[in-house]
Motif scaffolding. Sequence first.
Motif, PDB file in Angstrom:
ATOM      1  N   TYR A  42       0.816  -1.216   0.000  1.00 49.45           N
ATOM      2  CA  TYR A  42       0.000   0.000   0.000  1.00 49.45           C
ATOM      3  C   TYR A  42       0.849   1.265   0.000  1.00 49.45           C
ATOM      4  O   TYR A  42       0.341   2.343  -0.322  1.00 49.45           O
ATOM      5  N   GLU A  89      -9.627  -1.127   1.230  1.00 50.86           N
ATOM      6  CA  GLU A  89      -8.455  -0.668   1.988  1.00 50.86           C
ATOM      7  C   GLU A  89      -7.933   0.655   1.433  1.00 50.86           C
ATOM      8  O   GLU A  89      -7.529   1.545   2.195  1.00 50.86           O
ATOM      9  N   ARG A 118      -7.534   4.196   3.514  1.00 51.56           N
ATOM     10  CA  ARG A 118      -6.230   4.821   3.708  1.00 51.56           C
ATOM     11  C   ARG A 118      -6.088   6.153   2.968  1.00 51.56           C
ATOM     12  O   ARG A 118      -5.423   7.071   3.467  1.00 51.56           O
ATOM     13  N   TYR A 119      -6.658   6.218   1.768  1.00 47.91           N
ATOM     14  CA  TYR A 119      -6.349   7.354   0.882  1.00 47.91           C
ATOM     15  C   TYR A 119      -7.595   8.076   0.374  1.00 47.91           C
ATOM     16  O   TYR A 119      -7.570   8.689  -0.701  1.00 47.91           O
TER      17      TYR A 119
END
Length: 736
Positions: free
Chosen positions: A638, A670, A674-675
Amino acid sequence: MRFEELRQKTPVHELVVEESDWAQLTRAEALRLTTLFLAARRFEEKILQLDKLNLVHGPAHSSIGQEGAAAGCLAALPPDTLMNGTHRAHHQCIAKAINALYGEDLDPSAAGLTLGMRQEIQGMMHEILGLKDGWTGGRGGSMHLRRAELGIMGTNAIVAGGIPIACGHAYAEKQRGSGKTMVTFFGDGAVHQGATHEAMNLAALYGLPMIFFLENNKYAVSMSVEQSTYETELLTRPQGQGIAGVKVDGMNPFATWLATRWAHEHIARTGRPAFILAEVYRYYHQSSSIPGSAFGYRTREEENAWKARDPWLFLQQELKARGILRENELAAVDATVTDAVEAAAASCIEGTGSSARIKASLWPAAASVDENLNSDMSEFEGVRYAEAEDHAPEDMEPLSYIEAMSRAMGARMAEDDSIHVFGEDVANMGGGTVGATRGLTEKFAGRLVNTPITENGFCGLATGAALSGLKPVVELMYSDFFLVAGDQLLNQAGKIRHLFNGTAAVPLVLRARIPGPEGYGSQHSMDPAGVFALFPGWRILAPSNAFDYVGLMNSALRCKDPVLVIEPQQLHKRKTLVPKDLDYYIPIGRAKRVREGDQITLLTTLTMVEECCRMVDETGIRADVIDLRTLSQRDIDYDTIGRSVMKTGRVAIVEQTTRGASLGALIADEIQRRYFDYLDQPVKRVTGRWAPPVVSQALERAALAGEDDIRSLIEEMQADSALSAAHSESVHAARA
């Protein structure tokens, strides 16, 4: 017309004890046998008491009544014997622990148990209660007991689940020439499991030094043998597999001792496995202190008749009557064993009666729950990591994917004799069914092992061999066949390290071929990554070219975790420049950017890496194309993904596989966690359709993702990008 009876070449017998046999039992052996039996009996009685106080979390399957068989078996075997068992294994494990520490000069009637024995009794009790000082930190509890230092290789909550694994332990010991014997304990219910028959076939086929020990306690929960099978003579099962067997009265520990001595001698003499069927009886219901008669599946009269033949009554009567042991010696052994068991319980319990409770300081820390899911990767210290651009052109040569498969394996097998390759036809046809082992059979005779079509059996054997220190490589002819071996691969190999709190490792490599658009139909074409990703014990590697295959296979063979290596048949003939020196590694968990751009990010793998690059070149879009290479959830790179997302703001996951088998949904989730703040649009996905590919070429192409799907995705993302840019400009103009 005339019928002639066919006689089996493999004998089975019933052991009948004769008076002259008692001369074989010396005072020292009688003391050992009695000590093992009493350790099991008193330990089980204490566990039932604790269970009544609700201090045992989960089931505690009592073996009271049938301990004599296990004690007789283990007392007859060398201390370094290995064993495993099933969910009802307290008696086997405590007897094995005592026997492993039982010195030749020990006299428990005079000196008591040793400190080491008392410590192991305490450690096993703490384990059953789920405490941090247990054998494996309390994670295994009652059904999953392991103490490899004492030869207890792991018991199993899956009926028959440990039997193929036992074959692997025996296989490893045979390869080492250690002379050790493996004993696998199981009950009558396991006889009807396919895993049992696959394991017996493999043990007979490979001549493994192992004893199959069946404790026939008459009931699988409440199902009698008569309700479970038409042929109630269970010795027909090993006979049909070519394993010599003997039936014995398991309520007579001496008879079982004799039977085991025969089995051990048979293995040494013939190099073949043996089978013991011990007729025993459990006094209580499946996992309680209530008799089975209370549930109506057996009678009180039947229970009383068996209790009248109790092994402890038998030992007291027969040993005293023959002057082998005196009453005071038997009482002394009982006293020292009882004291050790009581001390073990006192070490973890405070309070008495209904107020008794586990000492709070003994519980494992909640924060440790995720520890030991995988190796810490320290095994990779000092290796040389490299990418293609790190090599000079003159040091490279073109190599096809299929050539890389056999060359990489051959290079590692030449330097590591623990590597053994198992699979259907791997040692035949000059390289197996597709040539993946070409040239290896001649160089590494005996280490490429043809297996029968028994995926559950040979995957279990490989798991056991890995637990015993070998490096098994399993070739699945087609990826879908992992479903046949689902228990051994997912429930066993993938969970063992965590279940046993890092005291066990399964350095197993599983190679799985995906045919892709080759017309093999829906039962031969599944991408297994999405299923294996659900099990955090597995590493998943997806090499998209020959260079990556070598580097990733080197890492797989070095890793101390089970590793799935996915091998698309569609790539077999594609050539890539590969170093002539194959001694390099690609890190598990490192993706690679194979195209660079700032408009969109395409995350892809396997066959779709080249397709994505081609579509990017064709459309002219500036894209980061990232080959994920590692697909196990906790290993996905990632960091590399995040740097790209922060740059482009738009990301899509491209997979050839069908929608239902896709891993992309997990990755998309995910990324958005996270982003999210860097995304200009939701994460997009390209997959095949919901239906699995079938044989029809037209429907197969429709089921799997291809270049048209990628082209449509790129056009859609370009359009979204243009709309987004126009919207931003209009908002800016309005504000101005």
